[in-house]
Scaffold this motif. Structure first.
Motif, PDB file in Angstrom:
ATOM      1  N   UNK A  94       0.646  -1.134  -0.067  1.00  0.00           N
ATOM      2  CA  UNK A  94       0.029   0.157   0.000  1.00  0.00           C
ATOM      3  C   UNK A  94       0.912   1.296  -0.116  1.00  0.00           C
ATOM      4  N   UNK A  95       1.776   1.416   0.653  1.00  0.00           N
ATOM      5  CA  UNK A  95       2.636   2.251   0.771  1.00  0.00           C
ATOM      6  C   UNK A  95       3.283   2.829  -0.658  1.00  0.00           C
ATOM      7  N   UNK A  96       3.675   1.637  -1.390  1.00  0.00           N
ATOM      8  CA  UNK A  96       4.087   1.860  -2.703  1.00  0.00           C
ATOM      9  C   UNK A  96       3.126   2.449  -3.592  1.00  0.00           C
ATOM     10  N   UNK A  97       1.904   2.170  -3.359  1.00  0.00           N
ATOM     11  CA  UNK A  97       0.697   2.560  -4.137  1.00  0.00           C
ATOM     12  C   UNK A  97       0.672   4.090  -3.995  1.00  0.00           C
ATOM     13  N   UNK A  98       0.472   4.319  -2.735  1.00  0.00           N
ATOM     14  CA  UNK A  98       0.598   5.823  -2.161  1.00  0.00           C
ATOM     15  C   UNK A  98       1.595   6.634  -2.955  1.00  0.00           C
ATOM     16  N   UNK A  99       2.814   5.945  -2.839  1.00  0.00           N
ATOM     17  CA  UNK A  99       3.909   6.683  -3.318  1.00  0.00           C
ATOM     18  C   UNK A  99       3.797   7.055  -4.916  1.00  0.00           C
TER      19      UNK A  99
END
Ligand code: ATP
Ligand code: MG
Length: 402
Positions: free
Chosen positions: A358-363
């Motif tokens: 999810x953190x990568x998606x958000x990035x």
């Protein structure tokens, strides 16, 4: 004068429901039956607490039955002859309506809901059977009869029936609220739509189109699928979302392996906004665990993270063959397998991530103004009404609903 089947008797579905629920169930079912059969103007409808009756008048029993077999909330129904609750009339109606010239085995199964009727069920059975035996070459076979003559005696009428047709089961559409279903041109999402409606949920559909990467043919196919499932509900509105700009922005700003996940997150954001505006309580998709690389539990987590709206996946634990069987049963399969490209197919990366973070998606998402693009998708939605039997579903009426 010979009797013909002049009525249809409808038995309700999952009526373990009690109290108020039961009443609203029956009320909704009654309304849905009338809507489904509105192209048969001569029909007359009667609703009772445990049965519903349709007086056929001159309408075609086979056509009415066919339409009725797609109304959820009905467990079974039968063609019936209605008589006065009087033994002579009942016997006469049996003799007039049964195909007594043919050689058959039979059994009589009477039931009286009117306990003041002078004969008990066994006596009714015996009198009718005796009359049949006297007037035909029929033979009794209690275990496995060719014809089961079912007689129901009520206070105001008696009904004679010989065959029981399966209803669609489930709950009447509308008693379970409303949901947005993401309808692609594939096999799974029409089946998911069917299963939602079967639970009594009224559906609206969302389709993401990416012209010119996807063709008009692809969109027409989706409209055709909506038409094929529309008899279960009466009519269906399909919201067509112009998705191209958002999709291109994803490809420009994110690693290719994340494109599908990000695309799904955007789809959910748009679906959630449309669902809220249309007073839906949930979103549904045709996703199934493990079916493709992007349909893992990790992927579903990443997708669910963008909305608090419940995401329902009716086919999530079904095998592909089970889904295919169901799609054949409801008649969507042949259309689903037509080879028109979907927006996902065109932008499918070679190696989609199976465990997106999810953190990568958000990035990736922080790299572009997706909110503006999402809002533009919502603003530019075209809502199209689809009705059962439309000869050209791609030509449905458009309405500005947002
Ligand atoms: P389907 O047979 O339903 O297309 P699929 O196995 O091809 O499913 P995906 O293409 O990965 O699966 O899509 C999963 C789900 O996402 C679909 O069942 C559908 O609910 C939704 N979806 C995918 N593409 C679209 C689209 N273009 N428009 C609307 N919903 C879509
Ligand atoms: Mg698909």
């Amino acid at each position: 004068m010979a009797y013909r089947y002049d009525h249809i008797l409808i038995r309700y579905g999952e009526l373990s429901l009690k109290g108020k629920n039961r009443n609203s169930f029956i009320k909704q079912l009654f309304a849905n039956v009338k809507t489904a059969l509105k192209s048969f103007p001569a029909l007359e409808f009667e609703r009772q607490h445990d049965r519903m009756y349709i007086y056929l008048h001159e309408e075609d029993a086979a056509k009415v039955s066919d339409t009725l077999s797609r109304v959820f909330g009905i467990s079974s129904f039968s063609l019936a002859v209605k008589t006065k609750p009087d033994m002579d009339e009942i016997v006469q109606a049996c003799l007039d309506s049964l195909p007594l010239q043919e050689e058959k085995t039979f059994k009589v199964a009477a039931r009286r809901s009117d306990k003041t009727f002078p004969l008990i069920s066994d006596q009714i059975n015996r009198q009718v059977a005796t009359a049949i035996l006297k007037n035909s070459v029929w033979k009794v076979n209690v275990k496995d009869p060719d014809v089961k003559v079912v007689i129901e005696v009520h206070q105001d009428a008696a009904y004679i029936m010989t065959n029981k047709m399966a209803g669609a089961g489930g709950y009447p559409v509308g008693v379970g609220g409303k949901a947005m279903v993401l309808l692609s041109g594939g096999i799974d999402s029409p089946v998911a739509s069917y299963l939602m409606m079967k639970r009594g949920v009224h559906i609206e559909c969302i389709h993401f189109a990416a012209p010119p990467y996807t063709s008009q043919n692809a969109q027409d196919k989706v409209m055709k699928l909506a038409e094929l499932i529309s008899p279960y509900q009466g009519e269906i509105v399909v919201h067509v979302v112009p998705f191209t700009d958002l999709q291109l922005a994803i490809y420009q700003n994110a690693d290719e392996s994340y494109a599908i996940t990000l695309m799904r997150r955007m789809m959910m954001r748009i679906a959630a906004k449309l669902a809220e505006r249309r007073h839906c309580q949930a979103i549904a998709t045709g996703e199934s665990i493990g079916q493709v690389a992007s349909q893992t539990l990790e992927s579903m987590q990443a997708i669910n993270a963008v909305t608090t709206m419940p995401l329902i996946r009716p086919v999530v634990c079904m095998d592909k063959v089970e889904i295919i069987d169901l799609s054949k049963k409801i008649g969507t399969y042949d259309t689903s397998i037509l080879p028109f490209e979907d927006c996902c197919t065109i932008f499918t990366p070679k190696n989609p991530v199976t465990k997106p973070r999810i953190d990568k998606c958000e990035r990736y998402e922080s790299r572009f103004d997706w909110e503006k693009l999402v809002d533009r998708c919502v603003d530019d939605v075209r809502s199209i009404w689809i009705h059962p039997g439309m000869t050209d579903p791609s030509d449905g009426d458009e309405e500005d609903l947002f």
